[in-house]
Design a protein around this motif. Structure first.
Motif, short mmCIF file in Angstrom:
data_model
loop_
_atom_site.label_atom_id
_atom_site.label_comp_id
_atom_site.label_asym_id
_atom_site.label_seq_id
_atom_site.Cartn_x
_atom_site.Cartn_y
_atom_site.Cartn_z
N GLN A 188 -7.79 -1.33 27.10
CA GLN A 188 -7.04 -2.71 26.96
C GLN A 188 -7.42 -3.47 25.76
O GLN A 188 -8.76 -3.10 25.35
N GLY A 189 -6.68 -3.58 24.76
CA GLY A 189 -7.03 -4.22 23.48
C GLY A 189 -6.13 -5.58 23.24
O GLY A 189 -5.27 -6.05 24.12
N ASP A 190 -6.38 -5.94 21.95
CA ASP A 190 -5.71 -7.02 21.49
C ASP A 190 -4.51 -6.57 20.70
O ASP A 190 -4.45 -5.59 19.76
N ILE A 191 -3.12 -7.10 21.30
CA ILE A 191 -1.78 -6.58 20.47
C ILE A 191 -2.06 -6.67 18.91
O ILE A 191 -1.56 -5.65 18.23
N ASP A 192 -2.32 -7.78 18.65
CA ASP A 192 -2.24 -8.34 17.18
C ASP A 192 -3.17 -7.26 16.39
O ASP A 192 -2.77 -6.68 15.23
N GLN A 193 -4.47 -6.89 16.79
CA GLN A 193 -5.28 -5.91 16.30
C GLN A 193 -4.89 -4.70 16.04
O GLN A 193 -4.85 -3.93 15.09
N ILE A 194 -4.40 -4.16 17.33
CA ILE A 194 -3.62 -2.87 17.41
C ILE A 194 -2.65 -2.50 16.65
O ILE A 194 -2.61 -1.42 15.50
N LYS A 195 -1.70 -3.62 16.19
CA LYS A 195 -0.50 -3.48 15.23
C LYS A 195 -1.07 -3.65 13.87
O LYS A 195 -0.34 -2.92 12.95
N GLU A 196 -2.04 -4.26 13.61
CA GLU A 196 -2.65 -4.35 12.39
C GLU A 196 -3.27 -2.92 11.94
O GLU A 196 -2.90 -2.48 10.81
N LYS A 197 -3.89 -2.22 12.94
CA LYS A 197 -4.43 -0.95 12.71
C LYS A 197 -3.32 0.13 12.38
O LYS A 197 -3.42 0.94 11.44
N MET A 198 -2.25 -0.25 13.08
CA MET A 198 -1.24 1.05 13.05
C MET A 198 -0.53 0.58 11.63
O MET A 198 -0.12 1.47 11.00
N ASN A 199 -0.31 -0.85 11.25
CA ASN A 199 0.22 -0.94 9.87
C ASN A 199 -0.64 -0.24 8.85
O ASN A 199 -0.08 0.25 7.69
N GLN A 200 -2.03 -0.84 9.11
CA GLN A 200 -2.83 0.01 7.96
C GLN A 200 -2.59 1.50 7.84
O GLN A 200 -2.72 2.09 6.74
N ASN A 201 -2.57 2.28 8.98
CA ASN A 201 -2.56 3.58 8.96
C ASN A 201 -0.98 4.04 8.36
O ASN A 201 -1.12 5.10 7.58
N ILE A 202 -0.21 3.49 8.56
CA ILE A 202 1.49 3.69 7.80
C ILE A 202 1.18 3.56 6.71
O ILE A 202 1.82 4.42 5.92
N GLU A 203 0.84 2.25 6.09
CA GLU A 203 0.64 2.01 4.52
C GLU A 203 -0.31 3.19 3.99
O GLU A 203 0.20 3.60 2.83
N SER A 204 -1.19 3.65 4.55
CA SER A 204 -2.17 4.66 4.02
C SER A 204 -1.31 6.24 3.71
O SER A 204 -1.11 6.62 2.77
N ARG A 205 -0.57 6.34 4.80
CA ARG A 205 0.29 7.57 4.87
C ARG A 205 1.34 7.15 3.79
O ARG A 205 1.60 8.48 2.99
#
Ligand SMILES: Cc1cc2nc3c(=O)[nH]c(=O)nc-3n(C[C@H](O)[C@H](O)[C@H](O)COP(=O)(O)OP(=O)(O)OC[C@H]3O[C@@H](n4cnc5c(N)ncnc54)[C@H](O)[C@@H]3O)c2cc1C
Length: 294
Positions: A188-205
């Protein structure tokens, strides 16, 4: 009965392709014809196809594959239409054809953390387990609890021990089986934090990888912890081109198709890069991508 007739008895005609160019089904956009290309819509259809007396090649989304120019004999089965899933608390159970990108979005929407690393990997769940796909500090090893597969005798089996190593699993090493589905344990995690992490990964890619050119991701495996793309860059090979295949000018670890590459161009370039790295550093580098076909 002919193979085509058998296939038509098992699945809808819209799922069956004869003499189908594999360049339409690989992220490299190269590769010759599969005699038959089939996308079963259920596990039951998949099992029936496996009963046909023909060579059978199983693929997911073709994002780690280089299919040779003379194609593939027999039946190529893609799991891409097997996408059922269910969520139970912090566990997701999904079919092998579920795209990892979609699965990571589903996890995020449900406030489940652990799949953020996978949000830019263009493979299926089955292909990702086979490869122990990973990125940004995560890999399938961290989350797979169990998987179900079909063995050579067409028995359905379940395993919890996957012997994951860097880009390898029990399926690439020992079990000649077809992954049907898997259970993933998230948290279980925080939706906003999860999405933020995903956005960072995509931007880096997006900034570091040639995502707008056909490729199969990293061409070569790391070697004893050494990042091979650094060696290829240092050897001055960025931009080196054979036919339509090029060592990406953005990321030396990727070989890309400039648009008109044949699979042979890519194979020739892979071998050239391997030879240069061997001559310069005395290191044998191996491909991460799987080369199949004739
Ligand atoms: C732009 C780009 C970026 C990428 N980034 C990454 C990354 O960051 N990290 C990473 O690890 N990979 C990356 N990849 C490579 C690729 O996406 C992964 O290896 C992915 O897991 C492959 O999944 P797939 O479904 O496309 O498998 P395929 O390419 O279709 O198949 C790969 C292998 O898995 C086997 N296989 C597939 N499905 C099954 C099944 N159901 N049962 C048994 N065997 C099966 C096939 O026989 C084959 O040997 C990238 C690729 C691209 C094009």
């Amino acid at each position: 009965m002919q193979i085509l007739e058998k296939l038509k008895q098992i699945t809808d005609e819209k799922n069956i392709f004869v003499d189908e160019l594999m360049s339409k089904h690989t992220s490299f956009k190269t590769g010759g014809k599969a005699e038959y290309f089939v996308t079963p819509e259920s596990k039951e259809e998949l099992i029936e196809i496996l009963k046909i007396d023909s060579p059978i090649t199983i693929i997911g989304n073709g994002s780690n594959l280089l299919v040779k120019d003379n194609g593939i004999k027999g039946i190529v089965v893609s799991t891409i239409k097997l996408r059922n899933y269910k969520i139970d608390g912090d566990t997701i159970e999904a079919d092998a054809g579920m795209p990892l990108i979609m699965l990571s979005k589903i996890a995020a929407e449900n406030g489940l953390t652990g799949l953020e690393f996978a949000c830019g990997i263009p493979g299926t769940l089955g292909g990702a387990i086979f490869m122990n796909a990973g990125a940004y500090g995560g890999e399938m090893n961290d989350i797979v609890v169990s998987s179900e597969y079909i063995d050579k005798e067409l028995n359905i089996r379940e395993i919890t021990e996957h012997k994951f190593e860097y880009r390898r699993s029990i399926y690439s090493k020992e079990i000649d089986g077809i992954i049907l589905s898997a259970k993933l344990k998230l948290q279980q995690g925080d939706i906003d934090q999860i999405k933020e992490k995903m956005n960072q990964n995509i931007e880096s890619r997006n900034s570091k990888q040639p995502i707008n050119m056909p490729s199969a991701g990293s061409t070569f495996k790391r070697k004893d912890g050494v990042i091979v793309s650094k060696l290829i860059d240092e050897a001055g090979l960025k931009g080196y081109t054979i036919g339509g295949a090029q060592v990406s000018t953005l990321h030396a670890g990727f070989i890309v198709n400039k648009g008109d590459a044949t699979s042979q161009d890519i194979i020739d370039l892979i071998q050239y890069v391997q030879q240069v790295i061997k001559d310069k550093y005395e290191i044998d580098i191996e491909t991460e991508i799987k080369i199949i076909g004739e």
